[in-house]
Design an enzyme around this catalytic site. Structure first.
Site, mmCIF file in Angstrom:
data_model
loop_
_atom_site.group_PDB
_atom_site.id
_atom_site.type_symbol
_atom_site.label_atom_id
_atom_site.label_comp_id
_atom_site.label_asym_id
_atom_site.label_seq_id
_atom_site.Cartn_x
_atom_site.Cartn_y
_atom_site.Cartn_z
ATOM 1 C CG ASN A 91 -8.136 0.503 -25.227
ATOM 2 O OD1 ASN A 91 -8.351 0.953 -26.345
ATOM 3 N ND2 ASN A 91 -8.506 -0.716 -24.859
ATOM 4 C CG ASP A 126 -2.511 0.117 -20.339
ATOM 5 O OD1 ASP A 126 -1.564 -0.637 -20.098
ATOM 6 O OD2 ASP A 126 -3.659 -0.284 -20.625
ATOM 7 C CD GLU A 177 1.505 -1.588 -22.774
ATOM 8 O OE1 GLU A 177 1.597 -2.651 -22.168
ATOM 9 O OE2 GLU A 177 0.396 -1.092 -23.105
ATOM 10 C CG ASP A 219 -0.212 -0.470 2.464
ATOM 11 O OD1 ASP A 219 0.825 0.137 2.780
ATOM 12 O OD2 ASP A 219 -0.640 -1.467 3.108
HETATM 13 C C1 GLC Z 1 -1.289 -3.115 -20.908
HETATM 14 C C2 GLC Z 1 -0.825 -3.499 -19.537
HETATM 15 C C3 GLC Z 1 -1.320 -4.887 -19.216
HETATM 16 C C4 GLC Z 1 -2.813 -4.857 -19.246
HETATM 17 C C5 GLC Z 1 -3.342 -4.306 -20.581
HETATM 18 C C6 GLC Z 1 -4.783 -3.970 -20.502
HETATM 19 O O1 GLC Z 1 -0.752 -3.921 -21.897
HETATM 20 O O2 GLC Z 1 0.567 -3.393 -19.455
HETATM 21 O O3 GLC Z 1 -0.845 -5.323 -17.997
HETATM 22 O O4 GLC Z 1 -3.322 -6.136 -19.060
HETATM 23 O O5 GLC Z 1 -2.675 -3.124 -20.944
HETATM 24 O O6 GLC Z 1 -4.980 -2.796 -19.745
HETATM 25 CA CA CA Z 2 -1.906 -3.260 3.107
#
Ligand code: GLC
Ligand code: CA
Length: 725
Positions: free
Chosen positions: A244, A342, A413, A171
């Site tokens: 997304n 992401d 990413e 945490d």
């Molecule tokens: C990206 C993240 C992965 C996740 C996916 C969906 O690739 O790194 O961990 O499952 O997006 O959000």
């Molecule tokens: Ca904790």
């Protein structure tokens, strides 16, 4: 600081090189020729001339000698509209990386004058003109601008780092207790994977509220305290931004299911083919499911590139973009320094809803569940996704400008196999800014290979692929792993090689992304079907039981190994079991032991992090010297600082490799000596490479299997022909 008219700045260029279009909106060339160069300007009118960026709106050029360099920038527009111009000048003149304003046509605050400007992102207001005195990245480290470049970024899964309240889940307060450690690593920036409220079907990447903290981790106030702590230590924080999709429990999706007209178009719906009996397309997503799920409530299919509990947002709806900006503003106002966006390659789908072709490369991939069974021509890397990334970059620049904030960082990413698609996120040209770090997964792709295919030549192929495709204007980056790939220590054919890979990660040019625990060489923990209840990454089961062990990402996400103390290696005190079992190796691999040892992966890691802050590592030149099956070596240099990094890629037990680096570097003098600066843990203390400070002869450099060394050459780059362009 003098302020001077824009016309006079043009005079710093050789007049014969000026065309009337270059100076449009200022005055005629004839008029200009009559003007006299101001005395305090003439000092910048020296050496050679080189045009920089010249567009309809901008005229810019360099003046430079081998000792000094200036960049003169003139915004040609005189009518005022409030748009900020943003340009990338990085890589246009040698290794110059930044500059300070020494003359300007407008009065500037002392703060602006003091601040150095990073050439990767130069902001220009309308009608402005100024001169930057250029310098190397390392000579004028400016925390406010450079923080994301020089110092590595440390990726942390909060739930796996440190538990503070004994519920077995890491945490925020736990993390705060570990900041001394993170600082001792030399890490100044942390990246937290999602910390938002979430049903945790995908480790928090399924978000039910973008503007709050999951109660398992703490509260918004805890988070504010964390930011305060970090900033008071001159550290930074970036968080995962997951545009997304949302969780299906998100209020927006719930409203859409209820046919709320305000929210229907937040998501992507389709009636399906054949009167709704068939799926709209053959699209298979990245989490082992078809991309369409039928909603009995709406009697339509919704799209999801990942799990069916992660419906995709519709970015063709401007309202969604506005929501995203609101969310980004919320975290920026709180003090967050940047974001890792992401899954950006999945942001937009082609709205023609055409089927995707099967991939020629995917041999045994089951087309019902396997993402790589298809060429994702309709659902990945669509032009619109790049536009979104650029819009966010622009939003950050404007936010920083308006709020007088330090540089706001954006990493993206994109697991595209086609490297060009990854590079495109950096922006295609110098007038449009994109991602600062389009994450480079090429070393992790190398690690995907079978062990006997992992050698110097294969490594070189990956590294060269990156270097040769990286646009001139883009800042590089490296990583050895992440929450999505198996840990490097498990994947190397010889675990000792990890030290050589630290050298690749930390001493090559570019930002380094470090996955928590890799600094001590943590191993994966295998998850076995017999213990199905241990799996948390349920995505793995979508591929069928047969593939679940291989597909689960739990293996690399286990709790941090702090000590060899029972019950749980210092991660949690023992009232509750850790939410994910520890890797069995924590008795041998843990922070405490490696801190105590004279030499350890951790110690070497710290040593390399310190080294990379200096010239030539921060911003200097780089070139591969040799790659064979057995060896990979590269050189870094700037002026008198020249370093050679050599890695023996062989598995332990082979003959030592002897190399004549004098010859490879085309060095002509009688001898070339070098001093050992760092070496992998497996080098024997009493061997020639054994101690920092040892002198070695470069004509006969000997490395044992899996050894790696960093050598400072006792020669200046000017005397080494290999370092000439
Ligand atoms: C990206 C993240 C992965 C996740 C996916 C969906 O690739 O790194 O961990 O499952 O997006 O959000
Ligand atoms: Ca904790």
């Amino acid at each position: 600081m003098s302020f001077i008219s824009r016309e006079l700045f043009c005079l710093l260029a050789p007049l014969e090189s000026l065309r009337s279009s270059d100076i449009k909106g200022i005055t005629s060339i004839e008029e200009l020729k009559k003007a006299k160069l101001d005395d305090h300007l003439s000092q910048y009118c020296l050496g050679e001339y080189k045009p920089a960026i010249i567009t309809d709106n901008l005229f810019s050029f360099f003046r430079f000698t081998d000792k000094q360099a200036y960049l003169i920038i003139i915004d040609k527009q005189s009518d005022s509209n409030s748009e900020l111009g943003r340009y990338n000048f990085y890589g246009l003149l040698d290794t110059y990386g930044k500059g300070k304003i020494v003359a300007s046509c407008t009065t500037l605050s002392t703060e602006k004058i003091k601040k150095s400007i990073n050439l990767t992102n130069v902001i220009i207001t309308q009608g402005q003109a100024f001169i930057l005195e250029l310098c190397q990245f390392h000579t004028d480290y400016d925390e406010s601008q450079d923080w994301w470049m020089r110092d590595p970024i440390y990726e942390i899964i909060l739930s796996s780092y440190q538990d503070s309240n004994n519920d077995g889940i890491g945490d925020i307060q736990g993390l705060r207790q570990r900041l001394d450690y993170i600082q001792s690593l030399g890490m100044k920036t942390i990246w937290l994977t999602p910390i938002y409220p979430s049903p945790w079907k995908d480790y928090g990447y399924d978000i039910s509220n973008f503007c709050d903290i999951d109660s398992r981790f703490g509260t918004l106030d805890d988070f504010r305290e964390l930011i305060k702590d970090l900033h008071s230590r001159h550290m930074r924080i970036i968080i995962d931004f997951v545009p997304n999709h949302t969780a299906n429990t998100h209020l927006w999706f719930q409203a859409a299911l209820r046919n709320d007209p305000n929210y229907i178009d937040y998501y992507i719906w389709h009636e399906g083919k054949n009167n709704g009996k068939d799926l709209p397309t053959n699209w298979v997503g990245a989490s082992g499911q078809h991309m369409w799920t039928y909603s009995p409530e709406r009697k339509m299919y919704y799209l999801h590139q990942f799990l069916d509990s992660q419906p995709d947002l519709n970015f063709r709806n401007e309202k969604v973009m506005e929501e995203m900006k609101k969310i980004l503003r919320f975290w920026l106002d709180m003090g967050v320094d940047g974001f890792r966006a992401d899954a950006v390659r999945h942001l937009i789908e082609n709205d023609q809803f055409r089927d995707e072709p099967l991939s020629k490369n995917a041999k045994d991939s089951d087309p019902e569940v396997m993402y790589d069974a298809y060429e994702h021509t309709e659902t990945a890397d669509q032009p619109g996704s790049y536009v979104l990334v650029r819009r966010w970059r622009k939003f950050f620049d404007e936010y920083a400008y308006e709020n007088n904030r330090d540089y706001i960082f954006l990493a993206t990413e994109a697991y595209a196999q086609d490297i060009k698609k990854v590079m495109e996120h950096f922006a295609l040209n110098r007038e449009e800014l994109g991602s600062d770090v389009s994450i480079n997964f090429l070393i992790t792709y190398y690690l995907d290979k079978e062990d006997d295919e992992k050698h110097g030549l294969a490594l070189d192929k990956q590294l060269s692929e990156w270097h040769s495709n990286l646009p001139d204007h883009a800042w590089s980056n490296w990583c050895l792993g992440s929450h999505d790939s198996r840990r490097i220590a498990t994947r190397l054919p010889q675990k000792e090689l990890i030290d050589g890979f630290y050298m690749l990660l930390l001493l090559q040019s570019g930002t380094a992304l470090v996955y928590y625990g890799d600094e001590i060489g943590m191993f994966d923990r295998p998850f076995k079907l017999e213990h199905r209840e241990e799996f948390l990454d349920i995505t793995a089961f979508n591929y069928g039981d047969k593939h679940a062990e291989e597909k689960t990402r739990d293996c690399q996400r286990t709790p941090m190994q702090w000590t060899d103390q029972l019950p749980y290696a210092g991660f949690t005190s023992g009232t509750s079991k850790p939410y994910l079992p520890l890797s069995d190796t924590w008795h041998e691999v843990n922070v405490e032991q490696q801190e105590k040892a004279t030499r350890s992966h951790l110690k070497l890691f710290q040593q390399l992090v310190k080294l990379r802050q200096q010239s030539p590592f921060y911003g200097g030149n780089q070139k591969k010297v040799i790659s064979t099956k057995e060896l990979y070596a590269f050189i870094r240099w700037l002026d008198t600082n020249v370093f050679l990094i050599v890695i023996n890629m062989n598995k332990i037990g082979q003959n030592p490799v002897t190399t004549d680096f004098m010859k490879l570097l085309k060095y002509k003098d009688k001898e070339l000596l070098g001093e050992i600066v760092a070496r992998s843990c497996n080098v024997l203390d009493d061997s020639p490479n054994g101690k920092e400070g040892n002198q070695i002869n470069l004509n006969k450099l000997i490395l044992q299997s899996s050894e790696a060394i960093v050598v400072k050459l006792q020669a200046s780059a000017h005397d080494i022909p290999f370092c000439r362009p």
